[in-house]
Motif scaffolding. Structure first.
Motif, mmCIF file in Angstrom:
data_model
loop_
_atom_site.group_PDB
_atom_site.id
_atom_site.type_symbol
_atom_site.label_atom_id
_atom_site.label_comp_id
_atom_site.label_asym_id
_atom_site.label_seq_id
_atom_site.Cartn_x
_atom_site.Cartn_y
_atom_site.Cartn_z
ATOM 1 N N PRO A 90 -9.665 -30.483 6.658
ATOM 2 C CA PRO A 90 -8.772 -29.586 7.407
ATOM 3 C C PRO A 90 -7.275 -29.866 7.220
ATOM 4 O O PRO A 90 -6.446 -29.151 7.777
ATOM 5 C CB PRO A 90 -9.188 -29.783 8.866
ATOM 6 N N LEU A 91 -6.903 -30.868 6.434
ATOM 7 C CA LEU A 91 -5.491 -31.245 6.282
ATOM 8 C C LEU A 91 -4.597 -30.093 5.842
ATOM 9 O O LEU A 91 -3.543 -29.872 6.453
ATOM 10 C CB LEU A 91 -5.358 -32.433 5.320
ATOM 11 N N PRO A 92 -4.957 -29.300 4.828
ATOM 12 C CA PRO A 92 -4.046 -28.219 4.419
ATOM 13 C C PRO A 92 -3.820 -27.161 5.501
ATOM 14 O O PRO A 92 -2.776 -26.517 5.525
ATOM 15 C CB PRO A 92 -4.749 -27.583 3.214
ATOM 16 N N ILE A 93 -4.771 -27.008 6.385
ATOM 17 C CA ILE A 93 -4.661 -25.989 7.428
ATOM 18 C C ILE A 93 -3.982 -26.543 8.672
ATOM 19 O O ILE A 93 -3.130 -25.899 9.284
ATOM 20 C CB ILE A 93 -6.054 -25.442 7.792
ATOM 21 N N LEU A 94 -4.365 -27.757 9.052
ATOM 22 C CA LEU A 94 -3.908 -28.314 10.330
ATOM 23 C C LEU A 94 -2.794 -29.332 10.215
ATOM 24 O O LEU A 94 -2.163 -29.670 11.206
ATOM 25 C CB LEU A 94 -5.093 -28.951 11.063
ATOM 26 N N GLY A 95 -2.598 -29.888 9.052
ATOM 27 C CA GLY A 95 -1.524 -30.848 8.859
ATOM 28 C C GLY A 95 -1.887 -32.272 9.241
ATOM 29 O O GLY A 95 -3.058 -32.646 9.325
ATOM 30 N N ILE A 96 -0.868 -33.039 9.500
ATOM 31 C CA ILE A 96 -0.967 -34.488 9.672
ATOM 32 C C ILE A 96 -1.849 -34.912 10.837
ATOM 33 O O ILE A 96 -2.324 -36.041 10.881
ATOM 34 C CB ILE A 96 0.443 -35.115 9.777
ATOM 35 N N GLN A 97 -2.121 -34.014 11.789
ATOM 36 C CA GLN A 97 -2.943 -34.406 12.943
ATOM 37 C C GLN A 97 -4.314 -34.921 12.528
ATOM 38 O O GLN A 97 -4.939 -35.675 13.263
ATOM 39 C CB GLN A 97 -3.101 -33.251 13.926
ATOM 40 N N VAL A 98 -4.794 -34.548 11.342
ATOM 41 C CA VAL A 98 -6.110 -35.030 10.923
ATOM 42 C C VAL A 98 -6.089 -36.517 10.594
ATOM 43 O O VAL A 98 -7.135 -37.157 10.531
ATOM 44 C CB VAL A 98 -6.688 -34.233 9.731
ATOM 45 N N ALA A 99 -4.901 -37.093 10.423
ATOM 46 C CA ALA A 99 -4.793 -38.514 10.117
ATOM 47 C C ALA A 99 -5.415 -39.383 11.196
ATOM 48 O O ALA A 99 -5.879 -40.490 10.918
ATOM 49 C CB ALA A 99 -3.337 -38.898 9.890
ATOM 50 N N ASP A 100 -5.449 -38.912 12.436
ATOM 51 C CA ASP A 100 -6.064 -39.690 13.514
ATOM 52 C C ASP A 100 -7.525 -40.001 13.207
ATOM 53 O O ASP A 100 -8.043 -41.042 13.606
ATOM 54 C CB ASP A 100 -5.961 -38.951 14.849
ATOM 55 N N GLY A 101 -8.199 -39.120 12.514
ATOM 56 C CA GLY A 101 -9.593 -39.353 12.165
ATOM 57 C C GLY A 101 -9.775 -40.466 11.156
ATOM 58 O O GLY A 101 -10.832 -41.108 11.089
ATOM 59 N N LEU A 102 -8.748 -40.743 10.357
ATOM 60 C CA LEU A 102 -8.859 -41.780 9.332
ATOM 61 C C LEU A 102 -9.019 -43.171 9.919
ATOM 62 O O LEU A 102 -9.580 -44.056 9.274
ATOM 63 C CB LEU A 102 -7.637 -41.727 8.397
ATOM 64 N N ALA A 103 -8.562 -43.373 11.133
ATOM 65 C CA ALA A 103 -8.690 -44.686 11.777
ATOM 66 C C ALA A 103 -10.147 -45.115 11.901
ATOM 67 O O ALA A 103 -10.450 -46.309 11.921
ATOM 68 C CB ALA A 103 -8.030 -44.666 13.152
ATOM 69 N N TYR A 104 -11.053 -44.159 11.958
ATOM 70 C CA TYR A 104 -12.470 -44.460 12.136
ATOM 71 C C TYR A 104 -13.129 -44.946 10.848
ATOM 72 O O TYR A 104 -14.259 -45.426 10.871
ATOM 73 C CB TYR A 104 -13.217 -43.247 12.699
ATOM 74 N N LEU A 105 -12.428 -44.863 9.738
ATOM 75 C CA LEU A 105 -12.985 -45.350 8.471
ATOM 76 C C LEU A 105 -13.121 -46.859 8.462
ATOM 77 O O LEU A 105 -13.935 -47.408 7.723
ATOM 78 C CB LEU A 105 -12.116 -44.904 7.301
ATOM 79 N N SER A 106 -12.329 -47.546 9.283
ATOM 80 C CA SER A 106 -12.360 -49.015 9.277
ATOM 81 C C SER A 106 -13.699 -49.573 9.754
ATOM 82 O O SER A 106 -14.022 -50.716 9.482
ATOM 83 C CB SER A 106 -11.219 -49.583 10.139
ATOM 84 N N ASP A 107 -14.488 -48.742 10.430
ATOM 85 C CA ASP A 107 -15.797 -49.186 10.903
ATOM 86 C C ASP A 107 -16.878 -49.096 9.823
ATOM 87 O O ASP A 107 -17.994 -49.560 10.027
ATOM 88 C CB ASP A 107 -16.256 -48.341 12.101
ATOM 89 N N ILE A 108 -16.536 -48.511 8.681
ATOM 90 C CA ILE A 108 -17.518 -48.316 7.613
ATOM 91 C C ILE A 108 -17.320 -49.410 6.576
ATOM 92 O O ILE A 108 -16.211 -49.593 6.057
ATOM 93 C CB ILE A 108 -17.340 -46.944 6.926
ATOM 94 N N PRO A 109 -18.391 -50.125 6.250
ATOM 95 C CA PRO A 109 -18.237 -51.164 5.217
ATOM 96 C C PRO A 109 -17.908 -50.537 3.858
ATOM 97 O O PRO A 109 -18.344 -49.440 3.554
ATOM 98 C CB PRO A 109 -19.600 -51.846 5.165
ATOM 99 N N ASP A 110 -17.129 -51.248 3.055
ATOM 100 C CA ASP A 110 -16.793 -50.757 1.712
ATOM 101 C C ASP A 110 -17.965 -50.853 0.765
ATOM 102 O O ASP A 110 -18.870 -51.548 0.864
ATOM 103 C CB ASP A 110 -15.614 -51.541 1.127
#
Length: 101
Positions: free
Chosen positions: A81-101
């Motif tokens: 949704p970044l192109p439509i909604l903009g930077i607000q989607v960045a908040d969702g990226l914080a949840y990536l830290s819970d996923i092992p690499d």
């Protein structure tokens, strides 16, 4: 259920059947989806981010990983949704830290 929010737990237990009815509807929508289960979860993650409903992300990210989604696929779903909604989607990226690499 794993990683559901406290509010969702109350909805399921304390709403005279409304919460379970909603859950049944959600499960039926998923079951009837033409998308495979992993793709359906990735789409759900995108919808959560777009609606700023990030409280549901831990549960659905866990579901997606259990269905074989990679961290990169989940990151891509968060960024859809970044192109439509903009930077607000960045908040969702914080949840990536819970996923092992």
């Amino acid at each position: 259920m794993k990683k559901v929010t406290p509010g969702f737990e109350v909805l399921l237990k304390e709403t005279n059947g409304i919460g379970p009815a909603l859950m049944n509807t959600i499960l039926l929508l998923s079951e009837k989806s033409a998308l495979d289960k992993k793709t359906h979860e990735l789409a759900y993650i995108s919808a959560l981010v777009a609606s700023k409903n990030t409280s549901g992300l831990p549960f659905h990210i866990q579901q997606a990983t259990e269905l074989g989604a990679t961290k990169e696929e989940i990151k891509s779903a968060i960024l859809v949704p970044l192109p439509i909604l903009g930077i607000q989607v960045a908040d969702g990226l914080a949840y990536l830290s819970d996923i092992p690499d």
